[in-house]
Design a protein around this motif. Structure first.
Motif, PDB file in Angstrom:
ATOM      1  N   GLY A 174     -13.550 -15.420  12.041  1.00  0.00           N
ATOM      2  CA  GLY A 174     -12.333 -16.173  12.325  1.00  0.00           C
ATOM      3  C   GLY A 174     -11.169 -15.881  11.399  1.00  0.00           C
ATOM      4  N   GLU A 175     -11.365 -15.108  10.335  1.00  0.00           N
ATOM      5  CA  GLU A 175     -10.269 -14.847   9.404  1.00  0.00           C
ATOM      6  C   GLU A 175      -9.538 -13.565   9.795  1.00  0.00           C
ATOM      7  OE1 GLU A 175     -11.984 -17.447   5.723  1.00  0.00           O
ATOM      8  OE2 GLU A 175     -11.576 -15.348   5.341  1.00  0.00           O
ATOM      9  N   ILE A 176      -8.299 -13.446   9.292  1.00  0.00           N
ATOM     10  CA  ILE A 176      -7.457 -12.324   9.684  1.00  0.00           C
ATOM     11  C   ILE A 176      -6.824 -11.649   8.473  1.00  0.00           C
ATOM     12  CG2 ILE A 176      -6.907 -13.495  11.862  1.00  0.00           C
ATOM     13  CD1 ILE A 176      -4.024 -13.778  10.818  1.00  0.00           C
ATOM     14  N   ILE A 177      -6.417 -10.421   8.680  1.00  0.00           N
ATOM     15  CA  ILE A 177      -5.492  -9.720   7.800  1.00  0.00           C
ATOM     16  C   ILE A 177      -4.188  -9.717   8.590  1.00  0.00           C
ATOM     17  CG2 ILE A 177      -4.925  -7.550   6.657  1.00  0.00           C
ATOM     18  CD1 ILE A 177      -8.010  -6.956   6.690  1.00  0.00           C
ATOM     19  N   PRO A 178      -3.196 -10.514   8.177  1.00  0.00           N
ATOM     20  CA  PRO A 178      -1.983 -10.650   8.986  1.00  0.00           C
ATOM     21  C   PRO A 178      -1.306  -9.297   9.236  1.00  0.00           C
ATOM     22  CG  PRO A 178      -1.976 -12.214   7.162  1.00  0.00           C
ATOM     23  CD  PRO A 178      -3.120 -11.275   6.926  1.00  0.00           C
ATOM     24  N   VAL A 179      -0.577  -9.216  10.328  1.00  0.00           N
ATOM     25  CA  VAL A 179       0.173  -8.008  10.630  1.00  0.00           C
ATOM     26  C   VAL A 179       1.178  -7.776   9.495  1.00  0.00           C
ATOM     27  CG1 VAL A 179       1.757  -6.887  12.246  1.00  0.00           C
ATOM     28  CG2 VAL A 179      -0.150  -8.271  13.123  1.00  0.00           C
ATOM     29  N   HIS A 180       1.174  -6.537   8.995  1.00  0.00           N
ATOM     30  CA  HIS A 180       1.991  -6.165   7.852  1.00  0.00           C
ATOM     31  C   HIS A 180       2.264  -4.663   7.901  1.00  0.00           C
ATOM     32  CE1 HIS A 180      -2.159  -5.328   6.713  1.00  0.00           C
ATOM     33  NE2 HIS A 180      -1.699  -4.480   5.806  1.00  0.00           N
ATOM     34  N   LEU A 181       3.039  -4.189   6.946  1.00  0.00           N
ATOM     35  CA  LEU A 181       3.239  -2.746   6.818  1.00  0.00           C
ATOM     36  C   LEU A 181       3.269  -2.374   5.350  1.00  0.00           C
ATOM     37  CD1 LEU A 181       6.528  -2.332   6.082  1.00  0.00           C
ATOM     38  CD2 LEU A 181       6.705  -2.851   8.496  1.00  0.00           C
ATOM     39  N   HIS A 182       3.044  -1.080   5.088  1.00  0.00           N
ATOM     40  CA  HIS A 182       3.023  -0.537   3.725  1.00  0.00           C
ATOM     41  C   HIS A 182       3.966   0.653   3.622  1.00  0.00           C
ATOM     42  CE1 HIS A 182      -0.588  -2.810   2.881  1.00  0.00           C
ATOM     43  NE2 HIS A 182      -1.264  -2.197   3.827  1.00  0.00           N
ATOM     44  N   VAL A 231       0.371   2.695  -6.222  1.00  0.00           N
ATOM     45  CA  VAL A 231       1.488   1.760  -6.123  1.00  0.00           C
ATOM     46  C   VAL A 231       1.814   1.630  -4.639  1.00  0.00           C
ATOM     47  CG1 VAL A 231       3.891   1.309  -6.727  1.00  0.00           C
ATOM     48  CG2 VAL A 231       2.368   2.406  -8.395  1.00  0.00           C
ATOM     49  N   LEU A 232       1.800   0.407  -4.163  1.00  0.00           N
ATOM     50  CA  LEU A 232       1.882   0.145  -2.735  1.00  0.00           C
ATOM     51  C   LEU A 232       2.938  -0.916  -2.459  1.00  0.00           C
ATOM     52  CD1 LEU A 232       0.250   0.590   0.035  1.00  0.00           C
ATOM     53  CD2 LEU A 232      -0.928  -1.512  -0.594  1.00  0.00           C
ATOM     54  N   GLY A 233       3.924  -0.565  -1.652  1.00  0.00           N
ATOM     55  CA  GLY A 233       4.863  -1.562  -1.167  1.00  0.00           C
ATOM     56  C   GLY A 233       4.277  -2.194   0.088  1.00  0.00           C
ATOM     57  N   THR A 234       4.376  -3.508   0.201  1.00  0.00           N
ATOM     58  CA  THR A 234       3.806  -4.196   1.356  1.00  0.00           C
ATOM     59  C   THR A 234       4.754  -5.304   1.827  1.00  0.00           C
ATOM     60  OG1 THR A 234       1.805  -5.279   2.192  1.00  0.00           O
ATOM     61  CG2 THR A 234       2.449  -5.816  -0.049  1.00  0.00           C
ATOM     62  N   GLN A 235       4.765  -5.515   3.135  1.00  0.00           N
ATOM     63  CA  GLN A 235       5.601  -6.563   3.728  1.00  0.00           C
ATOM     64  C   GLN A 235       4.824  -7.231   4.850  1.00  0.00           C
ATOM     65  OE1 GLN A 235       9.328  -5.199   5.356  1.00  0.00           O
ATOM     66  NE2 GLN A 235       9.925  -7.249   5.997  1.00  0.00           N
ATOM     67  N   LEU A 236       4.658  -8.537   4.740  1.00  0.00           N
ATOM     68  CA  LEU A 236       4.022  -9.302   5.817  1.00  0.00           C
ATOM     69  C   LEU A 236       5.007  -9.474   6.967  1.00  0.00           C
ATOM     70  CD1 LEU A 236       2.110 -12.192   3.972  1.00  0.00           C
ATOM     71  CD2 LEU A 236       1.149 -10.148   5.045  1.00  0.00           C
ATOM     72  N   LEU A 237       4.503  -9.281   8.187  1.00  0.00           N
ATOM     73  CA  LEU A 237       5.300  -9.508   9.396  1.00  0.00           C
ATOM     74  C   LEU A 237       4.851 -10.777  10.109  1.00  0.00           C
ATOM     75  CD1 LEU A 237       5.421  -5.829  10.692  1.00  0.00           C
ATOM     76  CD2 LEU A 237       7.084  -7.039   9.263  1.00  0.00           C
ATOM     77  N   GLU A 238       3.704 -11.290   9.704  1.00  0.00           N
ATOM     78  CA  GLU A 238       3.217 -12.595  10.156  1.00  0.00           C
ATOM     79  C   GLU A 238       2.402 -13.178   9.012  1.00  0.00           C
ATOM     80  OE1 GLU A 238      -0.994 -11.696  12.448  1.00  0.00           O
ATOM     81  OE2 GLU A 238       0.793 -11.919  13.671  1.00  0.00           O
ATOM     82  N   ARG A 239       2.045 -14.437   9.129  1.00  0.00           N
ATOM     83  CA  ARG A 239       1.304 -15.121   8.077  1.00  0.00           C
ATOM     84  C   ARG A 239      -0.037 -15.604   8.606  1.00  0.00           C
ATOM     85  NH1 ARG A 239       3.315 -19.983   6.637  1.00  0.00           N
ATOM     86  NH2 ARG A 239       2.363 -19.838   4.601  1.00  0.00           N
ATOM     87  N   SER A 240      -0.964 -15.747   7.686  1.00  0.00           N
ATOM     88  CA  SER A 240      -2.196 -16.497   7.905  1.00  0.00           C
ATOM     89  C   SER A 240      -2.108 -17.664   6.919  1.00  0.00           C
ATOM     90  CB  SER A 240      -3.425 -15.629   7.618  1.00  0.00           C
ATOM     91  OG  SER A 240      -4.600 -16.403   7.730  1.00  0.00           O
TER      92      SER A 240
END
Length: 150
Positions: A52-60, A118-127
């Motif tokens: 039931g858990e998720i990794i929210p939609v994101h990008l790197h 080194v990783l840039g990350t941005q969430l596009l949705e939340r959990s």
């Protein structure tokens, strides 16, 4: 060259935007050596994603490879959700929206390989964590895995 073992899995730190209270992970990164003979820009993340858990939609900002080792889930890629299972390999170009959700009744074991420590990350949705449902998306962030593990 290094031969490393996956260390004990640990719970994810509390995060109001990426709430995974029953999932665990283990990071593997080649330790820096004074002679410079180590793998500098590959990071492995082994993850157990609870039912039931998720990794929210994101990008790197970096390329990523996701490999499903065990369990059935759905991966978001190319704008839609796809069923994935053991042996599925998802190649994610930098800047591509992707996510993961465990829709099965059991644990999903997967690992990710990041091209760069080194990783840039941005969430596009939340959990969202309970009680934080109305918070806005957080700003993009930079993660330095070497600093995280030191």
């Amino acid at each position: 060259m290094s031969i490393l073992s996956v260390s004990d899995y640990t719970a994810f730190p509390p995060d109001p935007h990426n709430h995974k209270p029953n999932s665990r992970y283990s990071l593997v990164i080649d330790p820096a050596r004074p002679d410079g003979a180590y793998v500098k820009d590959l990071v492995l993340n082994f993850e157990e994603l609870a039912a039931g858990e998720i990794i929210p939609v994101h990008l790197h900002t970096n390329e990523e490879v996701l490999i499903v080792d065990e369990g059935e889930a759905e991966a978001f890629y190319d704008g839609e959700w796809h069923r994935v299972g053991p042996g599925s390999v998802i190649l994610v170009p930098a800047g591509t929206a992707h996510g993961f959700r465990n829709t099965s009744g059991g644990m999903v074991r997967l690992h990710a390989v990041f091209a760069g420590h080194v990783l840039g990350t941005q969430l596009l949705e939340r959990s969202p964590a309970p009680g934080t449902e109305d918070l806005p998306l957080p700003p993009p962030a930079i993660i330095d895995f070497r600093e995280l593990l030191s």
